[in-house]
Design a protein around this motif. Structure first.
Motif, PDB file in Angstrom:
ATOM      1  N   ASN A 115      62.862  48.398  71.768  1.00 29.93           N
ATOM      2  CA  ASN A 115      62.475  49.736  71.300  1.00 29.93           C
ATOM      3  C   ASN A 115      61.998  50.592  72.471  1.00 29.93           C
ATOM      4  O   ASN A 115      62.361  51.766  72.584  1.00 29.93           O
ATOM      5  CB  ASN A 115      61.331  49.639  70.277  1.00 29.93           C
ATOM      6  CG  ASN A 115      61.852  49.446  68.863  1.00 29.93           C
ATOM      7  OD1 ASN A 115      63.047  49.504  68.627  1.00 29.93           O
ATOM      8  ND2 ASN A 115      60.947  49.226  67.924  1.00 29.93           N
ATOM      9  N   LYS A 166      64.911  51.695  74.296  1.00 31.47           N
ATOM     10  CA  LYS A 166      65.687  52.690  73.538  1.00 31.47           C
ATOM     11  C   LYS A 166      65.024  54.065  73.573  1.00 31.47           C
ATOM     12  O   LYS A 166      65.693  55.082  73.709  1.00 31.47           O
ATOM     13  CB  LYS A 166      65.751  52.235  72.068  1.00 31.47           C
ATOM     14  CG  LYS A 166      67.073  51.644  71.649  1.00 31.47           C
ATOM     15  CD  LYS A 166      67.217  51.500  70.145  1.00 31.47           C
ATOM     16  CE  LYS A 166      66.099  50.820  69.419  1.00 31.47           C
ATOM     17  NZ  LYS A 166      66.373  50.450  68.044  1.00 31.47           N
ATOM     18  N   TYR A 167      63.686  54.066  73.392  1.00 28.97           N
ATOM     19  CA  TYR A 167      63.011  55.352  73.202  1.00 28.97           C
ATOM     20  C   TYR A 167      62.334  55.884  74.466  1.00 28.97           C
ATOM     21  O   TYR A 167      61.456  56.726  74.377  1.00 28.97           O
ATOM     22  CB  TYR A 167      61.997  55.229  72.045  1.00 28.97           C
ATOM     23  CG  TYR A 167      62.686  54.857  70.755  1.00 28.97           C
ATOM     24  CD1 TYR A 167      63.653  55.710  70.204  1.00 28.97           C
ATOM     25  CD2 TYR A 167      62.408  53.663  70.097  1.00 28.97           C
ATOM     26  CE1 TYR A 167      64.318  55.357  69.038  1.00 28.97           C
ATOM     27  CE2 TYR A 167      63.061  53.316  68.927  1.00 28.97           C
ATOM     28  CZ  TYR A 167      64.015  54.170  68.409  1.00 28.97           C
ATOM     29  OH  TYR A 167      64.680  53.840  67.263  1.00 28.97           O
ATOM     30  N   ASP A 195      55.133  52.209  77.006  1.00 26.25           N
ATOM     31  CA  ASP A 195      56.235  52.938  77.647  1.00 26.25           C
ATOM     32  C   ASP A 195      55.848  54.397  77.852  1.00 26.25           C
ATOM     33  O   ASP A 195      54.822  54.847  77.342  1.00 26.25           O
ATOM     34  CB  ASP A 195      57.521  52.827  76.808  1.00 26.25           C
ATOM     35  CG  ASP A 195      57.378  53.439  75.448  1.00 26.25           C
ATOM     36  OD1 ASP A 195      57.023  54.633  75.346  1.00 26.25           O
ATOM     37  OD2 ASP A 195      57.600  52.725  74.441  1.00 26.25           O
ATOM     38  N   ILE A 221      55.360  58.961  69.467  1.00 20.53           N
ATOM     39  CA  ILE A 221      55.434  59.113  68.000  1.00 20.53           C
ATOM     40  C   ILE A 221      54.346  60.102  67.590  1.00 20.53           C
ATOM     41  O   ILE A 221      53.190  59.980  68.024  1.00 20.53           O
ATOM     42  CB  ILE A 221      55.175  57.749  67.301  1.00 20.53           C
ATOM     43  CG1 ILE A 221      56.164  56.692  67.825  1.00 20.53           C
ATOM     44  CG2 ILE A 221      55.286  57.863  65.788  1.00 20.53           C
ATOM     45  CD1 ILE A 221      55.757  55.266  67.516  1.00 20.53           C
ATOM     46  N   ARG A 252      62.109  55.993  60.145  1.00 20.43           N
ATOM     47  CA  ARG A 252      62.482  56.387  61.500  1.00 20.43           C
ATOM     48  C   ARG A 252      62.028  57.825  61.717  1.00 20.43           C
ATOM     49  O   ARG A 252      62.151  58.655  60.820  1.00 20.43           O
ATOM     50  CB  ARG A 252      64.015  56.333  61.694  1.00 20.43           C
ATOM     51  CG  ARG A 252      64.630  54.983  61.381  1.00 20.43           C
ATOM     52  CD  ARG A 252      66.024  54.876  61.974  1.00 20.43           C
ATOM     53  NE  ARG A 252      65.949  54.780  63.420  1.00 20.43           N
ATOM     54  CZ  ARG A 252      66.874  55.263  64.242  1.00 20.43           C
ATOM     55  NH1 ARG A 252      67.936  55.878  63.760  1.00 20.43           N
ATOM     56  NH2 ARG A 252      66.737  55.152  65.532  1.00 20.43           N
ATOM     57  N   THR A 253      61.527  58.137  62.906  1.00 13.50           N
ATOM     58  CA  THR A 253      61.090  59.516  63.141  1.00 13.50           C
ATOM     59  C   THR A 253      62.346  60.357  63.437  1.00 13.50           C
ATOM     60  O   THR A 253      63.383  59.828  63.852  1.00 13.50           O
ATOM     61  CB  THR A 253      60.143  59.610  64.353  1.00 13.50           C
ATOM     62  OG1 THR A 253      60.878  59.215  65.500  1.00 13.50           O
ATOM     63  CG2 THR A 253      58.944  58.706  64.204  1.00 13.50           C
ATOM     64  N   ALA A 299      63.464  59.939  66.910  1.00 18.51           N
ATOM     65  CA  ALA A 299      64.153  58.667  67.150  1.00 18.51           C
ATOM     66  C   ALA A 299      65.596  58.740  66.655  1.00 18.51           C
ATOM     67  O   ALA A 299      66.512  58.235  67.293  1.00 18.51           O
ATOM     68  CB  ALA A 299      63.412  57.541  66.449  1.00 18.51           C
ATOM     69  N   GLY A 324      69.843  53.069  65.050  1.00 13.86           N
ATOM     70  CA  GLY A 324      68.646  52.314  64.613  1.00 13.86           C
ATOM     71  C   GLY A 324      68.627  52.051  63.105  1.00 13.86           C
ATOM     72  O   GLY A 324      69.268  52.752  62.327  1.00 13.86           O
ATOM     73  N   THR A 325      67.895  51.015  62.718  1.00 12.63           N
ATOM     74  CA  THR A 325      67.862  50.639  61.298  1.00 12.63           C
ATOM     75  C   THR A 325      66.517  50.934  60.635  1.00 12.63           C
ATOM     76  O   THR A 325      66.413  50.997  59.420  1.00 12.63           O
ATOM     77  CB  THR A 325      68.105  49.124  61.152  1.00 12.63           C
ATOM     78  OG1 THR A 325      67.076  48.441  61.875  1.00 12.63           O
ATOM     79  CG2 THR A 325      69.461  48.735  61.679  1.00 12.63           C
ATOM     80  N   GLY A 326      65.462  51.024  61.442  1.00 16.27           N
ATOM     81  CA  GLY A 326      64.124  51.203  60.861  1.00 16.27           C
ATOM     82  C   GLY A 326      63.601  49.895  60.277  1.00 16.27           C
ATOM     83  O   GLY A 326      62.680  49.895  59.465  1.00 16.27           O
ATOM     84  N   GLY A 373      63.189  46.998  62.488  1.00 13.20           N
ATOM     85  CA  GLY A 373      62.641  46.159  63.565  1.00 13.20           C
ATOM     86  C   GLY A 373      61.130  45.994  63.468  1.00 13.20           C
ATOM     87  O   GLY A 373      60.618  44.875  63.498  1.00 13.20           O
ATOM     88  N   LEU A 374      60.416  47.123  63.338  1.00 16.92           N
ATOM     89  CA  LEU A 374      58.948  47.025  63.310  1.00 16.92           C
ATOM     90  C   LEU A 374      58.432  46.313  62.056  1.00 16.92           C
ATOM     91  O   LEU A 374      57.503  45.502  62.160  1.00 16.92           O
ATOM     92  CB  LEU A 374      58.316  48.418  63.463  1.00 16.92           C
ATOM     93  CG  LEU A 374      58.431  49.035  64.868  1.00 16.92           C
ATOM     94  CD1 LEU A 374      57.699  50.368  64.945  1.00 16.92           C
ATOM     95  CD2 LEU A 374      57.887  48.082  65.931  1.00 16.92           C
ATOM     96  N   SER A 434      54.248  55.365  74.147  1.00 11.57           N
ATOM     97  CA  SER A 434      53.659  54.550  73.074  1.00 11.57           C
ATOM     98  C   SER A 434      53.161  53.248  73.656  1.00 11.57           C
ATOM     99  O   SER A 434      53.654  52.793  74.702  1.00 11.57           O
ATOM    100  CB  SER A 434      54.710  54.216  72.015  1.00 11.57           C
ATOM    101  OG  SER A 434      55.422  55.367  71.661  1.00 11.57           O
TER     102      SER A 434
END
Ligand code: ADP
Length: 475
Positions: A364, A367-368, A392, A397, A411-412, A415, A422-424, A426-427, A451
């Protein structure tokens, strides 16, 4: 058996209270006689007064026995409530008669304790119905007036309180009229106020009882609905598990076949064909990733996720994850700093789960975080816990999104724009896995600044470690 109303319950409790209180009153009568005679030098023949007091004692003994027989016995509930009602009425009426007799044998209307009628009126207003309270008040007035008038007209003898009141006062009409007026008006006002206050209190209590019953009913309904939802949720999870499982194999087959074609094993392709197939391959990969995450979540939810736990050195797991993901970070020109302590970080955990947790967090971060940014992973032992931070300098967020990022499929907006695949999930998986290991995960973030995800896991005690490490220490 019918349920008792709060009034009925109180009435039954108060019956005992009345009986107990009567003993106190009796002691008060005896004490007052002694004080009046010895302390204040008031003279009056005590024999009849003691006689009335003794009578009251006998009556109270009878009340105690009778109340115990009916209220504590095994007679029916309706009978008990009816008895309590009649009993309270009889007791208060008898108390009024006793008070009148005591007044009569000690000064009649000149006795200042005539004011004590008010207590009976208040007790009647609290315990009895409005009508009964008014009737008891009327009885008090009638008894007092009968005594006063009978003494006034000489139908019964007057017992003067020598040394306290004017011995002829009972024969003065002004005295009789004045005392009567004050007593009647006092008792009438008292019964009006006390009964209306009691009525309001009873109404409020009835409302509260009704509300409580409604709340209980609603709570029961909620409980039932919740149980139904749990069953439905279980069914849904099982369904999801089956569907994702069924979808995974054909999709994996499609993807590997695509790979064969794209790599030219079946002959060379036109650039346009290659591009189309590459796009299909990318979508298939995304779909496979989603299916794998859904499968993990469904397994965790259905409790079907028992993996082998062993003693692991967390710093080694993290290094392994970093090793795998470093090429991705480098491809985006990101600096990836890892700061691990010199001491080992032993945890009792499932290896695959730990890899999944830190792979999710670090990928993540990659990615972000836009090119040129920095990712720092550090870990340390803090008392009984091990803390790992993945920080990072990425898109961050916003405060309105922050409380929701651990929710499934959340997902924001930012993002979505940064990474469309993304799938939303992972977290939520990270959170479940960490919690299954007795730990917690949290996030601090600032938009456009970056974040920091923090994972806390219980550390393995030195003793436990040395005992188990002989069996399995890996990582
Ligand atoms: P995904 O990354 O597939 O969208 P996740 O469940 O891993 O799903 O993350 C949920 C959301 O949390 C992301 O869509 C993103 O909005 C936010 N998020 C997670 N990690 C970061 C991060 N390091 N920086 C910024 N946003 C993040």
């Amino acid at each position: 058996m019918s349920e008792r109303t709060p009034e009925e319950r109180e009435l039954i409790e108060r019956i005992w209270w009345l009986i107990q209180f009567r003993w106190v009153a009796l002691a008060g009568v005896l004490g007052t006689i002694w004080l009046a005679r010895q302390g204040l030098g008031v003279y009056f023949p005590t024999g009849p007064v003691y006689g009335v007091a003794a009578g009251l004692g006998v009556i109270n003994l009878f009340f105690t026995w009778d109340a115990a027989r009916v209220l504590k016995g095994n007679s029916g509930e309706d009978l008990r409530v009816r008895f309590a009602r009649v009993f309270a009425n009889v007791q208060i009426a008898l108390d009024l008669v006793v008070l009148t007799l005591l007044l009569h044998f000690a000064g009649g209307i000149t006795n200042p304790f005539r004011a004590f009628y008010i207590f009976h009126v208040i007790v009647a207003s609290i315990l009895l119905s409005r009508k009964a309270a008014y009737l008891q008040t009327a009885l008090a007035i009638v008894l007092f007036e009968e005594m006063a008038l009978a003494e006034y007209f000489g139908w019964i003898p007057h017992v003067p309180l020598e040394g306290y009141a004017d011995p002829d006062a009972y024969r003065q009409f002004s005295h009789l009229a004045g005392d009567s007026f004050v007593l009647i008006s006092t008792l009438t006002i008292a019964v009006c106020i006390a009964t209306s206050l009691t009525a309001k209190l009873r109404e409020k209590r009835a409302r509260i009882v009704r509300l409580m019953l409604q709340i209980e009913e609603k709570a029961r309904e909620l409980q039932e609905a919740n149980e139904k939802l749990l069953v439905l949720d279980k069914l849904k999870t099982e369904f999801m598990l089956r569907v994702t499982h069924e979808l995974r194999s054909p999709l994996a087959a499609i993807q590997s076949n695509l790979g064969v074609v794209i790599n030219g094993y079946l002959g060379s392709l036109e650039p346009q064909q290659k591009e189309l197939l590459a796009r299909a391959d990318l979508r298939a990969k995304g779909l496979l990733h989603l299916i794998n995450e859904l499968l993990s979540l469904s397994r965790m939810r259905s409790g079907n996720y028992i993996r082998r736990r062993e003693i692991l050195c967390l710093e080694k797991i993290i290094e392994e994850v970093i090793h795998l993901l470093r090429p991705q970070a480098e491809a985006k020109s990101l600096t990836l700093d890892v700061m691990m302590p010199d001491v080992p970080l032993p945890v009792e955990a499932d290896r695959e789960s730990m890899i999944e947790v830190f792979t999710n967090l670090v990928s993540n971060a990659i990615k972000y975080t836009p090119s040129g940014g920095k990712i720092t992973v550090d870990a340390a032992r803090e008392g009984q816990h091990i803390r790992v931070r993945v920080a990072d300098t990425g898109i961050g967020i916003g405060p309105e999104d922050l409380p929701h990022v651990f929710e499934e499929f959340y997902r924001t907006q930012h993002a979505r724009e940064t990474d469309r695949e993304g799938t939303g999930l992972g977290l939520p998986i990270v959170k479940q896995l960490v919690e299954m290991h007795g730990g917690s995960v949290s996030v601090e973030s600032q938009e456009q600044k970056g974040s920091c995800f923090q994972v806390i896991l219980p550390a393995v005690e030195a003793g436990v470690r040395s005992e188990k490490s002989a069996l399995a220490i890996s990582g």
